[in-house]
Design an enzyme around this catalytic site. Structure first.
Site, PDB file in Angstrom:
ATOM      1  N   GLY A   1      -4.552  -4.252  -3.943  1.00  0.00           N
ATOM      2  CA  GLY A   1      -5.620  -3.229  -3.940  1.00  0.00           C
ATOM      3  C   GLY A   1      -4.886  -1.964  -4.400  1.00  0.00           C
ATOM      4  O   GLY A   1      -4.318  -1.351  -3.466  1.00  0.00           O
ATOM      5  N   HIS A   2      -4.656  -1.541  -5.892  1.00  0.00           N
ATOM      6  CA  HIS A   2      -4.071  -0.301  -6.257  1.00  0.00           C
ATOM      7  C   HIS A   2      -4.870   0.876  -6.496  1.00  0.00           C
ATOM      8  O   HIS A   2      -5.780   0.425  -7.511  1.00  0.00           O
ATOM      9  CB  HIS A   2      -3.048  -0.805  -7.436  1.00  0.00           C
TER      10      HIS A   2
ATOM     11  N   ASP B   1       0.877  -1.168   0.131  1.00  0.00           N
ATOM     12  CA  ASP B   1       0.079  -0.096  -0.065  1.00  0.00           C
ATOM     13  C   ASP B   1       0.838   1.344  -0.059  1.00  0.00           C
ATOM     14  O   ASP B   1       0.517   2.313   0.224  1.00  0.00           O
ATOM     15  CB  ASP B   1      -1.106   0.059   1.231  1.00  0.00           C
TER      16      ASP B   1
ATOM     17  N   LYS C   1       1.733   2.183  -5.086  1.00  0.00           N
ATOM     18  CA  LYS C   1       2.159   1.670  -6.357  1.00  0.00           C
ATOM     19  C   LYS C   1       1.467   1.923  -7.465  1.00  0.00           C
ATOM     20  O   LYS C   1       1.848   2.489  -8.592  1.00  0.00           O
ATOM     21  CB  LYS C   1       2.659   0.104  -6.105  1.00  0.00           C
TER      22      LYS C   1
ATOM     23  N   GLN D   1       1.981  -5.920  -3.330  1.00  0.00           N
ATOM     24  CA  GLN D   1       2.598  -5.807  -2.039  1.00  0.00           C
ATOM     25  C   GLN D   1       3.882  -5.256  -1.830  1.00  0.00           C
ATOM     26  O   GLN D   1       4.063  -4.123  -2.513  1.00  0.00           O
ATOM     27  CB  GLN D   1       2.639  -7.463  -1.667  1.00  0.00           C
TER      28      GLN D   1
HETATM   29  P1  GDP Z   1      -0.714   0.388  -3.571  1.00  0.00           P
HETATM   30  O1  GDP Z   1      -1.521  -0.806  -3.135  1.00  0.00           O
HETATM   31  O2  GDP Z   1       0.647   0.350  -3.296  1.00  0.00           O
HETATM   32  O3  GDP Z   1      -1.274   0.928  -5.069  1.00  0.00           O
HETATM   33  O4  GDP Z   1      -1.569   1.669  -2.596  1.00  0.00           O
HETATM   34  P2  GDP Z   1      -3.247   1.871  -2.176  1.00  0.00           P
HETATM   35  O5  GDP Z   1      -3.877   2.090  -3.200  1.00  0.00           O
HETATM   36  O6  GDP Z   1      -3.498   0.368  -1.421  1.00  0.00           O
HETATM   37  O7  GDP Z   1      -2.893   2.650  -0.917  1.00  0.00           O
HETATM   38  C1  GDP Z   1      -2.329   3.931  -1.345  1.00  0.00           C
HETATM   39  C2  GDP Z   1      -3.678   5.153  -0.836  1.00  0.00           C
HETATM   40  O8  GDP Z   1      -2.915   6.344  -0.796  1.00  0.00           O
HETATM   41  C3  GDP Z   1      -4.627   5.074  -1.948  1.00  0.00           C
HETATM   42  O9  GDP Z   1      -5.769   5.589  -1.476  1.00  0.00           O
HETATM   43  C4  GDP Z   1      -4.228   6.384  -2.643  1.00  0.00           C
HETATM   44  O10 GDP Z   1      -5.151   7.047  -3.399  1.00  0.00           O
HETATM   45  C5  GDP Z   1      -3.748   7.251  -1.750  1.00  0.00           C
HETATM   46  N1  GDP Z   1      -2.504   8.194  -2.121  1.00  0.00           N
HETATM   47  C6  GDP Z   1      -1.532   7.914  -2.882  1.00  0.00           C
HETATM   48  N2  GDP Z   1      -0.610   9.036  -2.910  1.00  0.00           N
HETATM   49  C7  GDP Z   1      -0.973   9.612  -2.006  1.00  0.00           C
HETATM   50  C8  GDP Z   1      -0.328  10.860  -1.332  1.00  0.00           C
HETATM   51  O11 GDP Z   1       0.890  11.421  -1.872  1.00  0.00           O
HETATM   52  N3  GDP Z   1      -0.672  11.473  -0.369  1.00  0.00           N
HETATM   53  C9  GDP Z   1      -2.104  11.013   0.421  1.00  0.00           C
HETATM   54  N4  GDP Z   1      -2.495  11.707   1.354  1.00  0.00           N
HETATM   55  N5  GDP Z   1      -2.625   9.811  -0.434  1.00  0.00           N
HETATM   56  C10 GDP Z   1      -2.039   9.218  -1.391  1.00  0.00           C
HETATM   57  P1  IMO Z   2      -0.877  -4.235  -2.261  1.00  0.00           P
HETATM   58  O1  IMO Z   2      -0.612  -4.553  -3.532  1.00  0.00           O
HETATM   59  C1  IMO Z   2      -0.862  -4.712   2.125  1.00  0.00           C
HETATM   60  C2  IMO Z   2      -0.696  -8.579   3.618  1.00  0.00           C
HETATM   61  C3  IMO Z   2      -1.976  -9.345   4.331  1.00  0.00           C
HETATM   62  C4  IMO Z   2      -1.472 -10.213   5.170  1.00  0.00           C
HETATM   63  C5  IMO Z   2      -0.234 -10.876   4.476  1.00  0.00           C
HETATM   64  C6  IMO Z   2      -0.652 -12.030   3.911  1.00  0.00           C
HETATM   65  O2  IMO Z   2      -2.261  -3.353  -2.473  1.00  0.00           O
HETATM   66  O3  IMO Z   2       0.273  -3.288  -1.619  1.00  0.00           O
HETATM   67  P2  IMO Z   2      -2.154 -12.670   1.801  1.00  0.00           P
HETATM   68  O4  IMO Z   2      -3.809 -12.737   1.615  1.00  0.00           O
HETATM   69  O5  IMO Z   2      -1.590 -12.279   0.712  1.00  0.00           O
HETATM   70  O6  IMO Z   2      -1.922 -14.249   1.940  1.00  0.00           O
HETATM   71  O7  IMO Z   2      -1.831 -11.912   3.268  1.00  0.00           O
HETATM   72  O8  IMO Z   2       0.112  -9.693   3.345  1.00  0.00           O
HETATM   73  N1  IMO Z   2      -1.072  -8.275   2.213  1.00  0.00           N
HETATM   74  C7  IMO Z   2      -1.143  -6.897   1.877  1.00  0.00           C
HETATM   75  N2  IMO Z   2      -0.980  -5.726   2.744  1.00  0.00           N
HETATM   76  N3  IMO Z   2      -0.900  -4.374   0.753  1.00  0.00           N
HETATM   77  C8  IMO Z   2      -1.214  -5.564   0.056  1.00  0.00           C
HETATM   78  O9  IMO Z   2      -1.227  -5.379  -1.342  1.00  0.00           O
HETATM   79  C9  IMO Z   2      -1.170  -6.796   0.721  1.00  0.00           C
HETATM   80  N4  IMO Z   2      -1.245  -8.112  -0.070  1.00  0.00           N
HETATM   81  C10 IMO Z   2      -1.250  -8.863   0.934  1.00  0.00           C
HETATM   82  O10 IMO Z   2      -2.631  -8.351   4.978  1.00  0.00           O
HETATM   83  O11 IMO Z   2      -0.857  -9.405   6.350  1.00  0.00           O
HETATM   84 MG    MG Z   3      -2.759  -1.644  -1.770  1.00  0.00          MG
END
Ligand code: GDP
Ligand code: IMO
Ligand code: MG
Length: 429
Positions: A40-41, A13, A16, A228
């Site tokens: 979840g991106h 998270d 990316k 991840q």
């Molecule tokens: P990913 O899994 O690495 O793609 O990241 P996620 O989408 O799960 O989580 C990142 C969250 O932070 C999302 O809700 C984005 O919209 C938000 N986000 C991304 N860049 C920024 C930032 O610079 N500031 C803030 N406040 N939120 C951000």
């Molecule tokens: P993105 O791509 C954050 C964590 C789960 C758990 C561990 C194992 O959005 O960054 P799994 O279901 O993969 O067997 O769970 O890994 N986990 C993540 N945490 N972002 C993710 O993906 C994750 N994918 C798995 O919360 O601790």
């Molecule tokens: Mg994510």
């Protein structure tokens, strides 16, 4: 620049998805190569928010081909839902999405198994998976005898094969799954579902390995989208509190089929603080009001499961390790806006392990659990940075923070992010 990689350097998270969406137009093909619907991106522009689980974050650029490579595990119901959600919003993902015939299918029994064993305590805590069947599916992939690949969905003997696997799974799961869960293991129904999946996804299946190799030979540019984060890497992360694939930079080649010689640039993505979802050691975790403040300002709730993310200060010991492990050339430092509301900011520069100062991430989760962070305190900037669009425009203390992180992990800054929107990004590369 044949292949650029975007790799998470923490526990996932790191944003990316945002970075991949922005870099995609500089490339021809975006590739997801490991993980599955546990990811979840998020991509945000204006009022539009897109949450992607399997589909690469290049899908919002219609001229770009998006590839789901062999190392990904696919939950077809969820993938089809992602496709229709995008279509409902005027995007036509089926035109520019290719799915590897070699990718494995997350079958209903994998999800039941994940659910049934998720509460199991290991090393003092449960892993707290996303319940998406990821671990059980990768386990069957390695085990081979009970695995189903995307190509199998279109095989004539599919129904017989499903019946055989269901028989075996009923025996294996009967002692751990609930009665209701066992009822879901109906071979006929599952085979029927597989035929539907084949009808919908069949036209997108391809040998993506040759496709990528041919395109590299033809001089096209690839963007590899990690899922991840490196600390969740099955071999090099905080085992057993990890996911079941190589989520660090080392997984790019095995998951995609793109050999290392084509990889020219690795961009490591990190938040300006730390978060973690699920169990496992987290030395800089803040269980107080400060942690809650980061969670609320950063809206730190899971994109896939909605779970509150655990929050803490930036851990330079961990990120220095993952930046080396993933071979990072540039750092993309995200969520700087979230830290605008803190008078002082702490950065973990070393650990205190049983009275001794250490600056390396221990390989054992149990040892990491005993590590106490040694902090360096920096002055906050107490000023909104969400409108900043150049390096020079940052308040002095924000610049100091950025420079100090870059120095501590020994990687130059490539990108800075000050909000979720595409616009709220400063590119130095
Ligand atoms: P990913 O899994 O690495 O793609 O990241 P996620 O989408 O799960 O989580 C990142 C969250 O932070 C999302 O809700 C984005 O919209 C938000 N986000 C991304 N860049 C920024 C930032 O610079 N500031 C803030 N406040 N939120 C951000
Ligand atoms: P993105 O791509 C954050 C964590 C789960 C758990 C561990 C194992 O959005 O960054 P799994 O279901 O993969 O067997 O769970 O890994 N986990 C993540 N945490 N972002 C993710 O993906 C994750 N994918 C798995 O919360 O601790
Ligand atoms: Mg994510």
């Amino acid at each position: 620049m044949p292949a650029t990689c975007v790799i998470g350097l923490q526990w996932g998270d790191e944003a990316k998805g945002k970075l991949v969406d922005l870099l995609a137009p500089r490339h021809d093909i975006v590739v997801r190569y490991q993980g599955g619907a546990n990811a979840g991106h998020t991509v945000v522009f204006g009022k539009e928010v897109y949450k992607l689980h399997h589909i690469p974050s290049g899908i919002l650029s219609p001229q770009i081909t998006n590839v789901i490579a062999p190392g990904v595990v696919i939950e077809p119901n969820m993938l089809i839902r992602e496709l229709t959600n995008l279509e409902d919003r005027g995007i036509q993902p089926r035109r520019n999405l290719m799915i590897s015939q070699r990718a494995h299918v997350v079958m209903p029994w994998h999800i039941l198994e994940d659910r049934a064993i998720n509460k199991t305590v290991v090393s003092g805590e449960s892993i707290g998976t996303t319940n998406r069947g990821i671990g059980p599916c990768y386990r069957d992939k390695v085990g081979r005898t009970h695995a189903v690949r995307m190509a199998d969905l279109v095989r004539p003997d599919l129904t017989t094969r499903i019946a055989e696997i269901v028989d075996a799974k009923r025996v294996l799961l009967s002692s751990i799954a609930s009665k209701e869960d066992m009822e879901e293991l109906n071979a006929e129904r599952i085979a029927q579902q597989c035929h539907q999946w084949a009808d919908t996804l069949g036209p997108m299946l391809a040998d993506t390995t040759y496709f990528l190799l041919d395109n590299l030979d033809a001089g096209r540019k690839l963007l590899m989208e990690g899922a991840q984060g490196s600390l969740l890497d099955i071999d090099h992360g905080t085992y057993p509190f990890v996911t079941s694939s190589n989520a660090s930079g080392v997984g790019v080649s095995s998951g995609s089929g793109v050999p290392a010689r084509w990889i020219e640039r690795v961009i490591g993505v990190a938040k300006a603080y730390s978060t973690r979802v699920g169990g496992g050691p987290f030395p800089t975790e803040l269980l107080d009001d400060t942690g809650q403040k980061i969670r609320e300002i950063g809206r730190e709730y899971g994109t896939t499961t909605g779970r509150p993310r655990r929050c803490g200060w930036f851990d330079a010991v961990a990120v220095r390790y993952t930046a080396r492990l993933s071979g990072v050339h540039y750092l993309s430092l995200m969520m700087l806006d979230v830290l605008s509301h803190f008078e002082t900011i702490q950065v973990c520069v070393a650990y205190d392990l049983d009275g001794e100062r250490v600056d390396r991430l221990p390989s054992e989760a149990e040892t990491l659990r005993r590590c106490k962070p040694i902090y360096e305190t920096l002055d906050g900037w107490m000023q909104d940075v969400s409108e900043v669009r150049s390096l020079d425009a940052f308040p002095t203390n924000a610049r100091r923070y950025i420079d100090r992180i870059s120095e501590l992990i020994a990687v130059p800054i490539g990108v800075l992010s000050v909000g979720p929107d595409r616009e709220q990004t400063i590119f130095l590369i």
